[in-house]
Design a protein around this motif. Structure first.
Motif, PDB file in Angstrom:
ATOM      1  N   ASP A 269      -8.041  20.741  32.711  1.00  0.00           N
ATOM      2  CA  ASP A 269      -6.690  21.035  33.186  1.00  0.00           C
ATOM      3  C   ASP A 269      -6.583  20.978  34.709  1.00  0.00           C
ATOM      4  O   ASP A 269      -5.531  20.622  35.241  1.00  0.00           O
ATOM      5  CB  ASP A 269      -6.253  22.423  32.702  1.00  0.00           C
ATOM      6  N   VAL A 270      -7.631  21.350  35.395  1.00  0.00           N
ATOM      7  CA  VAL A 270      -7.623  21.330  36.859  1.00  0.00           C
ATOM      8  C   VAL A 270      -9.047  21.081  37.363  1.00  0.00           C
ATOM      9  O   VAL A 270      -9.999  21.720  36.912  1.00  0.00           O
ATOM     10  CB  VAL A 270      -7.058  22.647  37.439  1.00  0.00           C
ATOM     11  N   SER A 271      -9.169  20.118  38.262  1.00  0.00           N
ATOM     12  CA  SER A 271     -10.454  19.851  38.899  1.00  0.00           C
ATOM     13  C   SER A 271     -10.595  20.727  40.142  1.00  0.00           C
ATOM     14  O   SER A 271      -9.602  21.065  40.793  1.00  0.00           O
ATOM     15  CB  SER A 271     -10.567  18.366  39.285  1.00  0.00           C
ATOM     16  N   VAL A 272     -11.838  21.075  40.479  1.00  0.00           N
ATOM     17  CA  VAL A 272     -12.087  21.956  41.623  1.00  0.00           C
ATOM     18  C   VAL A 272     -13.223  21.394  42.467  1.00  0.00           C
ATOM     19  O   VAL A 272     -14.274  21.014  41.937  1.00  0.00           O
ATOM     20  CB  VAL A 272     -12.448  23.386  41.170  1.00  0.00           C
ATOM     21  N   VAL A 273     -13.001  21.347  43.779  1.00  0.00           N
ATOM     22  CA  VAL A 273     -14.038  20.959  44.744  1.00  0.00           C
ATOM     23  C   VAL A 273     -14.219  22.112  45.720  1.00  0.00           C
ATOM     24  O   VAL A 273     -13.231  22.660  46.223  1.00  0.00           O
ATOM     25  CB  VAL A 273     -13.668  19.672  45.506  1.00  0.00           C
ATOM     26  N   GLY A 274     -15.461  22.480  45.982  1.00  0.00           N
ATOM     27  CA  GLY A 274     -15.748  23.534  46.943  1.00  0.00           C
ATOM     28  C   GLY A 274     -16.291  22.991  48.251  1.00  0.00           C
ATOM     29  O   GLY A 274     -16.206  21.787  48.529  1.00  0.00           O
ATOM     30  N   PHE A 275     -16.863  23.892  49.047  1.00  0.00           N
ATOM     31  CA  PHE A 275     -17.446  23.488  50.330  1.00  0.00           C
ATOM     32  C   PHE A 275     -18.545  24.480  50.685  1.00  0.00           C
ATOM     33  O   PHE A 275     -18.302  25.688  50.730  1.00  0.00           O
ATOM     34  CB  PHE A 275     -16.393  23.498  51.441  1.00  0.00           C
ATOM     35  N   ASP A 276     -19.740  23.992  50.909  1.00  0.00           N
ATOM     36  CA  ASP A 276     -20.927  24.737  51.356  1.00  0.00           C
ATOM     37  C   ASP A 276     -22.159  24.298  50.577  1.00  0.00           C
ATOM     38  O   ASP A 276     -23.216  24.141  51.124  1.00  0.00           O
ATOM     39  CB  ASP A 276     -20.801  26.266  51.213  1.00  0.00           C
ATOM     40  N   ASP A 277     -22.023  24.168  49.238  1.00  0.00           N
ATOM     41  CA  ASP A 277     -23.141  23.884  48.340  1.00  0.00           C
ATOM     42  C   ASP A 277     -24.138  25.027  48.349  1.00  0.00           C
ATOM     43  O   ASP A 277     -25.341  24.836  48.526  1.00  0.00           O
ATOM     44  CB  ASP A 277     -23.826  22.560  48.694  1.00  0.00           C
ATOM     45  N   LEU A 278     -23.633  26.227  48.136  1.00  0.00           N
ATOM     46  CA  LEU A 278     -24.488  27.396  47.989  1.00  0.00           C
ATOM     47  C   LEU A 278     -25.129  27.388  46.594  1.00  0.00           C
ATOM     48  O   LEU A 278     -24.653  26.688  45.693  1.00  0.00           O
ATOM     49  CB  LEU A 278     -23.658  28.669  48.168  1.00  0.00           C
ATOM     50  N   PRO A 279     -26.191  28.148  46.377  1.00  0.00           N
ATOM     51  CA  PRO A 279     -26.812  28.173  45.044  1.00  0.00           C
ATOM     52  C   PRO A 279     -25.833  28.524  43.935  1.00  0.00           C
ATOM     53  O   PRO A 279     -25.950  28.029  42.804  1.00  0.00           O
ATOM     54  CB  PRO A 279     -27.891  29.255  45.194  1.00  0.00           C
ATOM     55  N   GLU A 280     -24.852  29.380  44.248  1.00  0.00           N
ATOM     56  CA  GLU A 280     -23.870  29.774  43.238  1.00  0.00           C
ATOM     57  C   GLU A 280     -23.118  28.580  42.657  1.00  0.00           C
ATOM     58  O   GLU A 280     -22.619  28.629  41.531  1.00  0.00           O
ATOM     59  CB  GLU A 280     -22.853  30.747  43.845  1.00  0.00           C
ATOM     60  N   ALA A 281     -23.009  27.499  43.430  1.00  0.00           N
ATOM     61  CA  ALA A 281     -22.264  26.329  42.977  1.00  0.00           C
ATOM     62  C   ALA A 281     -22.868  25.731  41.719  1.00  0.00           C
ATOM     63  O   ALA A 281     -22.154  25.185  40.865  1.00  0.00           O
ATOM     64  CB  ALA A 281     -22.207  25.277  44.091  1.00  0.00           C
ATOM     65  N   GLN A 282     -24.201  25.830  41.586  1.00  0.00           N
ATOM     66  CA  GLN A 282     -24.860  25.260  40.417  1.00  0.00           C
ATOM     67  C   GLN A 282     -24.919  26.241  39.257  1.00  0.00           C
ATOM     68  O   GLN A 282     -25.191  25.844  38.119  1.00  0.00           O
ATOM     69  CB  GLN A 282     -26.276  24.814  40.788  1.00  0.00           C
TER      70      GLN A 282
END
Length: 336
Positions: A269-282
């Motif tokens: 329904d919605v795509s999301v892009v973040g910024f930083d690439d912290l461990p939490e991202a995975q």
């Protein structure tokens, strides 16, 4: 032609209505000075542009500690841990120990402690420094490097950052290539330099594609997950974007929370892009597509820059910007 006379400690003391020893105490981080006097001296130092130098008219560099101070805006979260890791790695290679401090605005007690320790220099990471604080450090002849500065530093102050504008643009280009046309941004504080750069880079790609990014679809929040979730809920509910660019991974966590509360699926329904690439991202499900920021490498670069300018002060403060790159994972998909 006679050169202009340099500002002296006596000039600062006279303008501040105090004595030369008192001004020296302020620049040495002594505690036996009232807060009113300290504030007044720092203001006069800024107004007169006083800069400490060797000789009788400045606090001596003799007795400087061999340590370097890493001043962080906070120690919570993996951003601070990665920055510390990078600084510590470079410090170990150089055979130098570090001291870690926390700057809690609006209190400037960290500055007084830093001056009192008479350190070799300091790396200030995500610290919202004022002009008066920077002027006081210059007057006390404490070399500093700003790591990821929150505002545009003066030309006399060295800094290390990331290619935030390019990272924001890469996020937009990725979403546009997937067919998304109704885009939104959940950003950090309006005044933060890197947050605005990420928005500007994102907007540049959207504009070049002939699309519009109206202000109603650019929402500012703080960097906390809970507050970001509140703002993201309103953004998703009221503007119905098909893709959201979150200007940090922590903000992206808030977008995930909001999507779950509204019954929206990521990335269906919605795509999301973040910024930083912290461990939490995975760790998220689905794993977060994000812009990798080389935080540890930035910390190392800032420390090495500090050593260079402390050993051989340059006429123009150096600036360094490390590259970012997009890391594609499961939170983005083609628009059906």
């Amino acid at each position: 032609m006679q050169s202009q006379r340099r500002t002296t400690l006596a000039d600062v003391a006279k303008a501040a209505g105090t004595t030369v020893p008192t001004v020296s105490k302020v620049l040495s981080g002594r505690s036996d000075v009232s807060s009113e006097t300290r504030t007044r001296v720092m203001r006069i130092v800024t107004e007169l542009g006083y800069r400490g130098r060797s000789g009788r008219d400045a606090p001596s560099r003799g007795g400087r500690s061999p340590f370097v101070d890493l001043v962080l805006s906070g120690v919570e979260g993996t951003w601070a841990n990665r920055a510390l890791s990078g600084v510590e790695h470079a410090a170990e290679e150089a055979g130098i120990d570090i001291v870690v401090s926390v700057a809690r605005p609006p209190d400037d007690a960290w500055l007084t402690r830093l001056l009192a320790r008479r350190l070799r220099g300091a790396v200030l990471a995500l610290v919202d420094t004022t002009g008066e604080q920077l002027a006081t450090l210059a007057a006390a002849r404490v070399p500093i490097v700003l790591l990821d500065p929150l505002s545009q530093p003066p030309s006399t102050v060295a800094s290390v950052g990331a290619a935030n504008w390019a990272g924001g643009r890469a996020a937009a280009e990725h979403l546009l290539a997937l067919g998304h046309r109704r885009l939104a941004v959940l950003a950090g504080h309006r005044t933060h330099l890197y947050s605005q750069a990420r928005i500007d880079g994102f907007r540049s790609a959207v504009t070049q594609a002939g699309l519009d990014l109206p202000d109603v679809r650019v929402v500012h929040t703080d960097w906390r997950r809970a507050r970001s979730a509140e703002q993201a809920t309103a953004l998703l509910r009221d503007t119905a974007p098909t893709a959201v660019f979150a200007c940090s991974d922590t903000i992206a966590l808030g977008v995930y929370d909001a999507a779950a509360a509204l019954g929206l699926r990521i990335p269906d329904d919605v795509s999301v892009v973040g910024f930083d690439d912290l461990p939490e991202a995975q760790w998220l499900s689905p794993a977060l597509t994000t812009v990798h920021q080389p935080i540890a490498e930035m910390g190392s670069a800032a420390f090495r820059m500090l050593l260079r300018i402390s050993n051989d002060p340059p006429h123009v403060a150096p600036r360094e910007e490390l590259a970012t790159r997009l890391v594609v994972r499961g939170s983005t998909a083609a628009r059906a």
